[in-house]
Scaffold this active site. Structure first.
Site, PDB file in Angstrom:
ATOM      1  N   ALA A  64       5.112  -0.831  -2.741  1.00  9.18           N
ATOM      2  CA  ALA A  64       4.632  -1.772  -3.879  1.00  9.18           C
ATOM      3  C   ALA A  64       4.173  -3.174  -2.995  1.00  9.18           C
ATOM      4  O   ALA A  64       4.907  -3.204  -1.643  1.00  9.18           O
ATOM      5  CB  ALA A  64       5.505  -2.166  -4.866  1.00  9.18           C
ATOM      6  N   GLY A 107       6.860   2.420  -3.269  1.00  8.80           N
ATOM      7  CA  GLY A 107       5.657   2.951  -4.268  1.00  8.80           C
ATOM      8  C   GLY A 107       4.627   3.930  -3.889  1.00  8.80           C
ATOM      9  O   GLY A 107       4.034   4.664  -4.285  1.00  8.80           O
ATOM     10  N   GLU A 110       6.094   7.033  -4.268  1.00  7.10           N
ATOM     11  CA  GLU A 110       6.204   7.414  -5.586  1.00  7.10           C
ATOM     12  C   GLU A 110       4.729   8.049  -5.789  1.00  7.10           C
ATOM     13  O   GLU A 110       4.294   9.091  -6.712  1.00  7.10           O
ATOM     14  CB  GLU A 110       6.621   6.414  -6.476  1.00  7.10           C
ATOM     15  CG  GLU A 110       7.921   5.934  -6.051  1.00  7.10           C
ATOM     16  CD  GLU A 110       8.309   4.565  -6.883  1.00  7.10           C
ATOM     17  OE1 GLU A 110       7.962   3.717  -6.740  1.00  7.10           O
ATOM     18  OE2 GLU A 110       9.499   4.914  -7.603  1.00  7.10           O
ATOM     19  N   GLU A 130      13.543   0.647  -1.065  1.00 10.05           N
ATOM     20  CA  GLU A 130      13.596  -0.322  -1.928  1.00 10.05           C
ATOM     21  C   GLU A 130      14.805  -1.180  -1.981  1.00 10.05           C
ATOM     22  O   GLU A 130      14.845  -2.443  -2.102  1.00 10.05           O
ATOM     23  CB  GLU A 130      13.265   0.129  -3.356  1.00 10.05           C
ATOM     24  CG  GLU A 130      11.845   0.390  -3.563  1.00 10.05           C
ATOM     25  CD  GLU A 130      11.449   1.828  -3.422  1.00 10.05           C
ATOM     26  OE1 GLU A 130      12.067   2.491  -2.916  1.00 10.05           O
ATOM     27  OE2 GLU A 130      10.374   2.446  -3.756  1.00 10.05           O
TER      28      GLU A 130
END
Ligand code: CO8
Length: 256
Positions: A64, A107, A110, A130
């Protein structure tokens, strides 16, 4: 709007590339919005039977966008429902092949796991780092990584933040195929073409049934799979595929 996502149609496949090279394809809200919109659009196109999602040689995506996360409050994240937008990737009918070269982190990992399968270059590195920046995987990492590689390895990756090499990822079942670094994208396109050459209706139903195995108890998954198999027999392509085999000829699938 800048092109944070590049699309190339080469029917029966399409290739979608994340395009923020300066930030290792960090998944900003704007990028994710463009990506989800693009995938939904391709999903509606009958001529597109399989989609490849990739980044560039250096990174699939490094997570992210940390700058955006840093300026977000809990209440903003909650009410803007930022990650909920990702859910529509799960509902796509068209098979989605992640083509991973380089970093596939946070992310980004993911997102790759939300695809149907991962084809990875020898250079690929997977991680959920993370906790190193004070957050936790929030777009499915704790669930999908654990289901893919088992609890112990998932805990190791998520809690220690270490990256998995492509060999480890292959051995653990996270990755379907490892390909040469010079040809990572071409190889992924080849896999997509293989998928696209099969009966379209049966392919979608099979994808849905495999997904179901992931999402609930075994018994429900088995029942769901059986129903989808019966449903396949309402498709002309099923008849065509079975008949063509018996007649020793190539099937002519119409997607009906
Ligand atoms: N976000 C924003 N920018 C990034 C990110 C990122 N995740 N990763 C790299 N960049 C930027 C760097 O800031 C740098 O920019 P600049 O050149 O302007 O300084 C550029 O990309 C290149 O990166 P580096 O100079 O750091 O390159 P290195 O080769 O030295 O290192 C690494 C590569 C190891 C990948 C390093 O960049 C790194 O550790 N990146 C962060 C990895 C990370 O922690 N990812 C997890 C993020 S949190 C997350 O994903 C939460 C998911 C929750 C769900 C989604 C919610 C919306």
């Amino acid at each position: 709007m800048s092109d944070l996502v590049l699309v190339e149609r080469d029917e029966p496949i399409a290739v979608v590339l994340l395009n923020r090279p300066d930030a290792l394809n960090a998944l900003s809200d704007e990028l994710m919005e463009q990506l989800v919109g693009t995938l939904e659009e391709l999903d509606r196109e009958e001529a597109v039977r399989c989609v490849v999602l990739g980044g560039n040689e250096r990174a699939f995506a490094a997570g992210a966008d940390i700058a955006e996360l840093a300026s977000s409050s809990a209440i903003e994240l909650y009410y803007q429902r930022r990650i909920e937008g990702w859910d529509s990737i799960r509902g796509l009918w068209t098979p989605l092949v992640a083509a991973v070269s380089g970093y596939c982190l946070g992310g980004g990992c993911e997102l790759a796991m939300a695809c149907d399968l991962i084809v990875a270059s020898e250079t690929a590195q997977f991680g959920q780092p993370e906790t190193g920046v004070g957050v936790i995987p929030g777009a499915g990492g704790t669930q999908r990584l654990t289901r893919a590689v088992g609890k112990s390895l998932a805990m190791d990756v998520i809690l220690s933040g270490r990256f998995l090499s492509v060999d480890e990822a292959l051995a653990a079942g996270l990755v379907a195929r490892v390909v040469a670094k010079e040809a990572w994208l071409e190889e992924a396109k080849g896999v997509a073409r293989e998928i696209a050459s099969k009966a379209p209706v049966a392919t979608r139903l099979a994808k849905e049934a495999v997904d179901r195995s992931f999402e609930g108890p075994l018994q429900l998954g088995l029942e769901y799979e059986r129903r989808l198999l019966y449903l396949a027999f309402a498709s002309e392509d099923t008849r065509e595929g079975l008949t063509a085999f018996l007649e020793k000829r190539k099937p002519r699938f119409k997607g009906e």
